[in-house]
Design a protein around this motif. Sequence first.
Motif, PDB file in Angstrom:
ATOM      1  N   HIS A 144      -3.245   0.321   1.511  1.00 12.83           N
ATOM      2  CA  HIS A 144      -3.026   1.677   1.013  1.00 12.83           C
ATOM      3  C   HIS A 144      -4.228   2.125   0.197  1.00 12.83           C
ATOM      4  O   HIS A 144      -4.624   1.471  -0.775  1.00 12.83           O
ATOM      5  CB  HIS A 144      -1.771   1.729   0.142  1.00 12.83           C
ATOM      6  CG  HIS A 144      -1.547   3.058  -0.508  1.00 12.83           C
ATOM      7  ND1 HIS A 144      -1.276   4.201   0.202  1.00 12.83           N
ATOM      8  CD2 HIS A 144      -1.566   3.428  -1.825  1.00 12.83           C
ATOM      9  CE1 HIS A 144      -1.127   5.214  -0.625  1.00 12.83           C
ATOM     10  NE2 HIS A 144      -1.292   4.777  -1.862  1.00 12.83           N
ATOM     11  N   GLN A 186      -6.418   3.348  -9.288  1.00 12.66           N
ATOM     12  CA  GLN A 186      -6.527   2.431  -8.161  1.00 12.66           C
ATOM     13  C   GLN A 186      -5.213   1.670  -7.961  1.00 12.66           C
ATOM     14  O   GLN A 186      -4.352   1.634  -8.832  1.00 12.66           O
ATOM     15  CB  GLN A 186      -7.661   1.421  -8.424  1.00 12.66           C
ATOM     16  CG  GLN A 186      -9.016   2.054  -8.704  1.00 12.66           C
ATOM     17  CD  GLN A 186      -9.646   2.622  -7.446  1.00 12.66           C
ATOM     18  OE1 GLN A 186      -9.342   2.193  -6.346  1.00 12.66           O
ATOM     19  NE2 GLN A 186     -10.541   3.591  -7.623  1.00 12.66           N
ATOM     20  N   GLY A 229       0.920   0.688  -7.663  1.00 18.63           N
ATOM     21  CA  GLY A 229      -0.067   1.659  -7.215  1.00 18.63           C
ATOM     22  C   GLY A 229      -0.565   2.538  -8.341  1.00 18.63           C
ATOM     23  O   GLY A 229      -0.214   2.347  -9.510  1.00 18.63           O
ATOM     24  N   ARG A 266       0.981   8.808 -11.027  1.00 17.30           N
ATOM     25  CA  ARG A 266       1.141  10.109 -10.401  1.00 17.30           C
ATOM     26  C   ARG A 266       0.989  11.224 -11.442  1.00 17.30           C
ATOM     27  O   ARG A 266       1.576  11.150 -12.518  1.00 17.30           O
ATOM     28  CB  ARG A 266       2.500  10.224  -9.712  1.00 17.30           C
ATOM     29  CG  ARG A 266       2.696   9.245  -8.566  1.00 17.30           C
ATOM     30  CD  ARG A 266       4.089   9.326  -7.983  1.00 17.30           C
ATOM     31  NE  ARG A 266       4.240   8.461  -6.808  1.00 17.30           N
ATOM     32  CZ  ARG A 266       5.351   8.357  -6.091  1.00 17.30           C
ATOM     33  NH1 ARG A 266       6.424   9.049  -6.447  1.00 17.30           N
ATOM     34  NH2 ARG A 266       5.398   7.555  -5.038  1.00 17.30           N
ATOM     35  N   GLU A 284      -2.481  11.204  -6.831  1.00 18.52           N
ATOM     36  CA  GLU A 284      -2.587   9.823  -7.281  1.00 18.52           C
ATOM     37  C   GLU A 284      -3.840   9.677  -8.141  1.00 18.52           C
ATOM     38  O   GLU A 284      -4.927  10.111  -7.754  1.00 18.52           O
ATOM     39  CB  GLU A 284      -2.645   8.876  -6.083  1.00 18.52           C
ATOM     40  CG  GLU A 284      -1.340   8.801  -5.310  1.00 18.52           C
ATOM     41  CD  GLU A 284      -1.391   7.814  -4.166  1.00 18.52           C
ATOM     42  OE1 GLU A 284      -0.556   6.897  -4.113  1.00 18.52           O
ATOM     43  OE2 GLU A 284      -2.295   7.959  -3.313  1.00 18.52           O
ATOM     44  N   PRO A 335      -5.542   5.399  -1.972  1.00 16.64           N
ATOM     45  CA  PRO A 335      -5.343   6.750  -2.504  1.00 16.64           C
ATOM     46  C   PRO A 335      -6.416   7.689  -1.980  1.00 16.64           C
ATOM     47  O   PRO A 335      -7.542   7.280  -1.672  1.00 16.64           O
ATOM     48  CB  PRO A 335      -5.454   6.550  -4.016  1.00 16.64           C
ATOM     49  CG  PRO A 335      -5.139   5.103  -4.231  1.00 16.64           C
ATOM     50  CD  PRO A 335      -5.654   4.381  -3.025  1.00 16.64           C
ATOM     51  N   TYR A 336      -6.091   8.970  -1.884  1.00 22.10           N
ATOM     52  CA  TYR A 336      -6.985   9.931  -1.246  1.00 22.10           C
ATOM     53  C   TYR A 336      -8.350   9.973  -1.911  1.00 22.10           C
ATOM     54  O   TYR A 336      -9.382  10.024  -1.236  1.00 22.10           O
ATOM     55  CB  TYR A 336      -6.340  11.322  -1.272  1.00 22.10           C
ATOM     56  CG  TYR A 336      -7.159  12.388  -0.587  1.00 22.10           C
ATOM     57  CD1 TYR A 336      -7.117  12.545   0.790  1.00 22.10           C
ATOM     58  CD2 TYR A 336      -7.975  13.245  -1.328  1.00 22.10           C
ATOM     59  CE1 TYR A 336      -7.867  13.523   1.422  1.00 22.10           C
ATOM     60  CE2 TYR A 336      -8.727  14.237  -0.710  1.00 22.10           C
ATOM     61  CZ  TYR A 336      -8.668  14.368   0.670  1.00 22.10           C
ATOM     62  OH  TYR A 336      -9.428  15.338   1.290  1.00 22.10           O
ATOM     63  N   ALA A 350       2.340   2.081  -2.974  1.00 26.24           N
ATOM     64  CA  ALA A 350       2.458   3.536  -2.988  1.00 26.24           C
ATOM     65  C   ALA A 350       3.289   4.044  -4.155  1.00 26.24           C
ATOM     66  O   ALA A 350       3.509   5.247  -4.268  1.00 26.24           O
ATOM     67  CB  ALA A 350       3.063   4.016  -1.667  1.00 26.24           C
TER      68      ALA A 350
END
Length: 746
Positions: free
Chosen positions: A317, A267, A188, A191, A264, A319-320, A161
């Motif tokens: 996890h 990948q 992750g 951002r 985010e 990402p959206y 994350a």
Amino acid sequence: MYPSNSRQNGIRDLSRSPNGLPVFTSSIHEKKLRHAKASSWTVSIFFPIPGFRNRHFHLILPNLSLLHQVTLSHFSRRRSTLVLLFACVSTAFIIFAIAQRFRTEEKQWSAPLFPGEPPTLVFGREDLQKIWQWEIQSGHYPSRRNIPKPIGLTVPPLNPALPPRKVAKIPSRFRPPGAAIGETMGHGPKRVYLDVQARPPNVAYPPRPVPGSVADLDIVMDLCEFPSKYVRDCLEVLRIGGGLDNGARLRRGNVDDWRYIYLEDGQVNKAVDRPPSPAAFDPIIRPSASLDPNAGLLKKPRTEWELPLQLPLPLEHHPYHTLPSTCDPENPRLFHMFWTGPFTDKPYLALLSYLFTQNLKLHDHEDDPDAVACRPQFWLWINPGPAAAVPNPNALHDMFEQLKSNPWASPFLHPRFKDVIKFKMWNTTEQLDGIPEIKSEWRVLKDALFNSGGHIISVPHEDGTSSASVTASVSSGGVTAKTNDDEMINRLGSKSADSYDRLSVILSDMARFVLCHRFGGVYLDADTIFLRDWEELWGWKGAFAYRWSRLEKYNTAVLRMNKGSALGSFLFRTALKNGLDFHPMTVSKYTKDAYLEGLLLRLPDALFDSAWLNTEYYQRDRPPQPYFTEFGDFFDTPLQNSAAPQALGFEGFFRGAYSYHFHNFWWKPFDPTRNFPDLGPRFIDGERLARFNNETVSNATLTVEELPEKVTEDKRDLDWATVLKRTFEAYVRGESPNMYGEWLQW
């Protein structure tokens, strides 16, 4: 002159009698005394050892008499005595500290240094490491804050994350063996921080948050954490960073440092370069058998360590933007609320504020494809009877019949809200049996379920004997109240400050953890009002509550936890060994003793409880808007501030905060003049019933349409509670849009 049997240091010479002649019990005694090291700062004392003739125990003590004389030469007699007393206390504390440091596990003290707060810890270090590892690998720790060193990880955990960042690392050959690691290693997606603003020509209302956006709560903590930051300044940061200052941005400088919402991009990196280590495949520390693996941890007295914690495989996890649908099945967007007794205007306003603020797609027609996008759901859990009442098998049917006939509840049974509001019945037995960690053991504590901060409220059994039994927890179905002489047992909600439903409050302390652990989502107390969209809070996948005003404790009036998490397993097993006590102060002790506070983030109360510090006399030099000196100001706004509610409206009420907690006041109506659901012709039957049941309404023989509606009969200065209620009701009536400029489509 000193007496003949005294030394120059003022201590009586034990080798001489009062007449000055030598006196010894034996030649060995004489030899030991004459060869003892003479020191003006110490005194040698010999004690005979029973059973061993001519043998003595040699004890060396500080020379208190000399110390007293030295202090007398520099201080007065009174101060000299205080210095001597301080030296004695310091010596005793040092001895105690050394004993605590080097004691073994088998020789723990039976009572801690502070008897009022005994340790609650029942998990060893290896299990605590497992919990941290599981939560981090599951993407539930999107934070750069360090892991506490007592956890003892020696390899940086991989954190999906967090984006990777280049930092100077100390080569392993230069690190001391077994050195604890505090940071995690991000691998992750990167951002992208957003500049959220209303764009022309749509500047009348703030824009909805971008789907999948995430609030960086590290930034929020840095800019809002008490005591270094003011609530007023925090709310401005939340407004500007969230785009709520639509068309009215007065700041002219660069506000990039206030951007706390991000997306985010990319990948999760599967191949990560990490420093080689023999423990790379197993970051859990397992010290050698000669060392105590739990050294430094304070275990709950008279309790064995828990068996090794069994956890499922960590979640992956996602990402959206990589999800196959708009909803994340592992991160359900559920709001939970717990209510006991008849439905009133309090849950009514909570539900109205939910409709007014959250992205429920009610502005789209039901047949529109966008209307079926991922929407939050509000699950209102109802305990139909008193918290300690006996169940009945028809409770579910009776509950819905009561909701249909209740004017405050019936509007939310309308088909338009069927996918976003759901009424569910609470059953203690069913819920506790649904928690795998305690389902086979909680009945041992069924006589102590009403446990609040260690204080157990006694409830009589069916046979009349007094105990702490909860009769509602021994059979299925709903609850049916039984009459007895104990008024508190039969209370259905809090009707006044003097008749507070304490049992339901204690039950709700446990219910919030049960619901979040079983189903996931966010729990909110029923005295909560939504003030903005929670999209970016859903994006932060970690658990959180908020701060108890000035204290470094939790307030769980807002609680976010992940379904079936390692943190939840820890809390339930720990609570089971501590009397199933879920009072927020006790939960604060659980996480602190186990060094897990970072996994249940304690957010500043500015986000959910902006008036709290002011009501406790803090930050009154620069209070936020509105300025409440007590929580009752929400319902009875002081005269000198009573122009603000009507002049500023909803936009002037703690703008930037996610919700407002008005702290009980269940007995105070939001709108004394119009104490009924004012939702227009579509819900006129409920309004008619409420108005004629309202004792304050005169002309009871008239119909609703015939009742006078003169503005002169309304209160001249409307209070904040009234303004918010009428604002939300105007949206449902179709007379105004919601806070984002969206009109409700029926």
